[in-house]
Design a protein around this motif. Structure first.
Motif, PDB file in Angstrom:
ATOM      1  N   CYS A  74      43.223  49.223  26.768  1.00 32.31           N
ATOM      2  CA  CYS A  74      44.576  49.976  25.993  1.00 32.31           C
ATOM      3  C   CYS A  74      44.257  50.574  24.762  1.00 32.31           C
ATOM      4  N   MET A  75      44.124  49.664  24.240  1.00 31.34           N
ATOM      5  CA  MET A  75      43.918  50.209  22.836  1.00 31.34           C
ATOM      6  C   MET A  75      42.227  49.471  21.973  1.00 31.34           C
ATOM      7  N   PRO A  76      41.392  50.031  22.548  1.00 32.37           N
ATOM      8  CA  PRO A  76      40.062  50.139  21.837  1.00 32.37           C
ATOM      9  C   PRO A  76      39.957  50.231  20.428  1.00 32.37           C
ATOM     10  N   ALA A  77      40.648  51.613  19.873  1.00 32.09           N
ATOM     11  CA  ALA A  77      40.229  52.194  18.557  1.00 32.09           C
ATOM     12  C   ALA A  77      41.153  50.876  17.853  1.00 32.09           C
ATOM     13  N   GLN A  78      42.194  50.759  18.086  1.00 31.49           N
ATOM     14  CA  GLN A  78      43.330  50.239  16.805  1.00 31.49           C
ATOM     15  C   GLN A  78      42.836  48.532  16.789  1.00 31.49           C
ATOM     16  N   LEU A  79      41.949  47.956  18.075  1.00 32.97           N
ATOM     17  CA  LEU A  79      41.434  46.296  18.840  1.00 32.97           C
ATOM     18  C   LEU A  79      40.832  47.099  17.569  1.00 32.97           C
ATOM     19  N   LEU A  80      40.321  47.846  17.275  1.00 29.95           N
ATOM     20  CA  LEU A  80      37.926  48.039  16.722  1.00 29.95           C
ATOM     21  C   LEU A  80      38.433  47.813  15.188  1.00 29.95           C
ATOM     22  N   LYS A  81      39.273  48.477  14.174  1.00 29.67           N
ATOM     23  CA  LYS A  81      39.763  48.154  13.529  1.00 29.67           C
ATOM     24  C   LYS A  81      40.695  46.696  12.843  1.00 29.67           C
ATOM     25  N   ALA A  82      41.613  46.743  13.780  1.00 30.18           N
ATOM     26  CA  ALA A  82      42.354  45.150  13.323  1.00 30.18           C
ATOM     27  C   ALA A  82      40.219  43.806  13.385  1.00 30.18           C
ATOM     28  N   GLN A  83      39.887  43.998  13.878  1.00 33.69           N
ATOM     29  CA  GLN A  83      38.317  43.495  13.880  1.00 33.69           C
ATOM     30  C   GLN A  83      37.184  44.111  12.348  1.00 33.69           C
ATOM     31  N   ILE A  84      37.317  44.632  12.511  1.00 31.68           N
ATOM     32  CA  ILE A  84      36.527  45.616  11.461  1.00 31.68           C
ATOM     33  C   ILE A  84      37.525  44.631  10.004  1.00 31.68           C
ATOM     34  N   TYR A  85      38.950  44.881   9.440  1.00 31.99           N
ATOM     35  CA  TYR A  85      39.611  44.466   8.730  1.00 31.99           C
ATOM     36  C   TYR A  85      40.113  42.656   8.756  1.00 31.99           C
ATOM     37  N   GLU A  86      39.693  42.019  10.215  1.00 30.05           N
ATOM     38  CA  GLU A  86      39.543  40.651   9.578  1.00 30.05           C
ATOM     39  C   GLU A  86      38.088  40.344   9.377  1.00 30.05           C
ATOM     40  N   ASN A  87      36.960  40.811   9.653  1.00 30.41           N
ATOM     41  CA  ASN A  87      35.941  40.753   9.129  1.00 30.41           C
ATOM     42  C   ASN A  87      35.889  40.556   7.697  1.00 30.41           C
ATOM     43  N   ARG A  88      36.722  41.837   7.020  1.00 30.43           N
ATOM     44  CA  ARG A  88      36.743  41.663   5.594  1.00 30.43           C
ATOM     45  C   ARG A  88      37.540  40.620   4.997  1.00 30.43           C
ATOM     46  N   ILE A  89      38.663  40.252   5.270  1.00 28.16           N
ATOM     47  CA  ILE A  89      39.030  38.600   5.090  1.00 28.16           C
ATOM     48  C   ILE A  89      37.954  38.055   5.180  1.00 28.16           C
ATOM     49  N   ARG A  90      37.450  37.863   6.290  1.00 27.12           N
ATOM     50  CA  ARG A  90      36.311  36.618   6.273  1.00 27.12           C
ATOM     51  C   ARG A  90      35.763  36.164   4.581  1.00 27.12           C
ATOM     52  N   ARG A  91      34.991  37.557   4.725  1.00 29.55           N
ATOM     53  CA  ARG A  91      33.921  38.199   3.790  1.00 29.55           C
ATOM     54  C   ARG A  91      34.945  37.804   1.987  1.00 29.55           C
ATOM     55  N   LEU A  92      36.043  38.038   1.965  1.00 28.44           N
ATOM     56  CA  LEU A  92      36.744  38.114   0.793  1.00 28.44           C
ATOM     57  C   LEU A  92      36.862  36.421   0.922  1.00 28.44           C
ATOM     58  N   ILE A  93      37.608  35.749   1.521  1.00 27.53           N
ATOM     59  CA  ILE A  93      37.679  34.131   1.479  1.00 27.53           C
ATOM     60  C   ILE A  93      36.436  33.659   1.527  1.00 27.53           C
ATOM     61  N   SER A  94      34.873  33.812   1.929  1.00 30.01           N
ATOM     62  CA  SER A  94      33.440  33.225   1.796  1.00 30.01           C
ATOM     63  C   SER A  94      33.650  33.585   0.449  1.00 30.01           C
ATOM     64  N   ALA A  95      33.723  34.648  -0.046  1.00 31.73           N
ATOM     65  CA  ALA A  95      33.356  35.262  -1.785  1.00 31.73           C
ATOM     66  C   ALA A  95      34.322  34.235  -2.333  1.00 31.73           C
ATOM     67  N   GLN A  96      35.482  33.788  -2.093  1.00 36.41           N
ATOM     68  CA  GLN A  96      36.196  32.984  -2.578  1.00 36.41           C
ATOM     69  C   GLN A  96      37.262  34.056  -4.165  1.00 36.41           C
ATOM     70  N   MET A  97      37.309  35.129  -2.717  1.00 41.14           N
ATOM     71  CA  MET A  97      38.464  36.277  -3.838  1.00 41.14           C
ATOM     72  C   MET A  97      39.230  35.718  -3.694  1.00 41.14           C
ATOM     73  N   TRP A  98      40.277  34.704  -3.944  1.00 46.17           N
ATOM     74  CA  TRP A  98      41.440  34.756  -3.337  1.00 46.17           C
ATOM     75  C   TRP A  98      43.129  35.704  -3.285  1.00 46.17           C
ATOM     76  N   GLN A  99      42.835  35.934  -4.735  1.00 46.32           N
ATOM     77  CA  GLN A  99      43.595  37.110  -4.780  1.00 46.32           C
ATOM     78  C   GLN A  99      43.314  38.153  -3.926  1.00 46.32           C
ATOM     79  N   ASP A 100      42.541  38.609  -3.946  1.00 44.50           N
ATOM     80  CA  ASP A 100      41.760  39.935  -3.070  1.00 44.50           C
ATOM     81  C   ASP A 100      42.896  39.753  -1.324  1.00 44.50           C
ATOM     82  N   ALA A 101      41.838  38.487  -0.930  1.00 45.98           N
ATOM     83  CA  ALA A 101      42.095  37.692   0.163  1.00 45.98           C
ATOM     84  C   ALA A 101      43.565  38.120   0.726  1.00 45.98           C
ATOM     85  N   GLU A 102      44.528  37.312  -0.781  1.00 49.25           N
ATOM     86  CA  GLU A 102      45.585  37.205  -0.259  1.00 49.25           C
ATOM     87  C   GLU A 102      46.430  38.827   0.074  1.00 49.25           C
TER      88      GLU A 102
END
Length: 284
Positions: A74-102
């Motif tokens: 139904c909403m492939p573009a919105q899903l892709l955007k959410a997945q990209i943002y999720e991966n961004r947060i995952r990288r911030l957590i891996s780098a222990q950039m807690w304030q940016d991740a929050e």
């Protein structure tokens, strides 16, 4: 003569004084119990890193739930955007950039809520996606709900108000429950073995009712929640009671039941479903 007296007084006071070491405040700090010992910190409050990680795992599961409902159709573009943002947060957590991740986590949280509401509207108006959640996804969500609602550090001694740490778990659980259509919840209150049998029964029921009230406040339908009490009859651990075991005994046990499962195989689940029907009948 007066100057000699002043000098003598200064020397006398200096000799009797206890000067603190560098960086310490002497008696004032001792009076305030400073610095705090490790055991004086409130363990009910999680560290910021733990909160960020826990909330991220919750949002990952929430997006997986949308994917299991075929949001991609139904909403492939919105899903892709959410997945990209999720991966961004995952990288911030891996780098222990807690304030940016929050910060990004907060944006992602609101974006997922909007996406969920939009997807619900689209599904009501079209038939672009399957209506029911797949069975593997449902089992994963039920396990996550059980882990959230059955986490430790729920109540203080002789209290039925939930701790701040457990309140976060309840809010996360409610967020998932609202997206399910075939789940009932049985909340069973427990206490430690301190106190009388009657008082423990009442306290355990209050604890179960408190968790129910918070779930309802967060949007879970009241009719899908049943509360029971077992007082101090079923401690979490059968070992000799101590402070640690008593802390775990003070809990609400949450059992996730499938409302559409008319023939449950598990004996415990079958008995609890029967209990739920009996109590629901009495309430009516």
């Amino acid at each position: 003569m007066r100057s000699y007296v002043i000098v003598a007084v200064i020397i006398l006071l200096g000799g009797c004084s206890s000067w603190p070491e560098h960086g310490k405040g002497g008696l004032a700090e001792k009076y305030q119990n400073y610095p705090l010992e490790d055991e004086l910190y409130d363990s009910n409050y999680a560290q910021p890193e733990d909160v960020v990680t826990s909330e991220f795992e919750h949002l990952v599961l929430k997006l997986e739930l949308l994917k299991s409902q075929d949001i991609k159709a139904c909403m492939p573009a919105q899903l892709l955007k959410a997945q990209i943002y999720e991966n961004r947060i995952r990288r911030l957590i891996s780098a222990q950039m807690w304030q940016d991740a929050e910060h990004d986590l907060l944006l992602h949280y609101h974006a997922l809520n909007q996406l969920t509401n939009h997807f619900d509207t689209v599904r009501q108006l079209t038939d672009c996606a399957s209506v029911s959640i797949t069975k593997p996804a449902l089992e994963t969500i039920k396990k996550q709900l059980s882990d959230l609602l059955n986490s430790d550090n729920q109540f203080a001694f002789n209290a039925f108000e939930i701790t701040p740490k457990y309140a976060v778990r309840v809010a996360q659980a409610a967020d998932l429950i609202k997206q399910l259509e075939s789940v009932n919840i049985l909340l069973v209150g427990h206490t430690d073995r301190v106190g009388t049998t009657n008082s423990n029964y009442e306290l355990a029921l209050k604890r179960a009712e408190t968790v129910k009230q918070w779930l309802v406040i967060y949007g879970v339908p009241k009719v899908s929640i049943t509360t029971l009490t077992q007082g101090s009859l079923k401690p979490y651990s059968e070992t000799t009671p101590n402070d640690s075991s008593r802390h775990s005994d003070r809990r609400v046990e949450a059992i996730i039941l499938d409302a559409n499962n008319q023939n449950p195989q598990d004996k415990k689940e079958k008995a609890l479903v029967k209990w739920t029907k009996i109590i629901a009948g009495k309430k009516e």
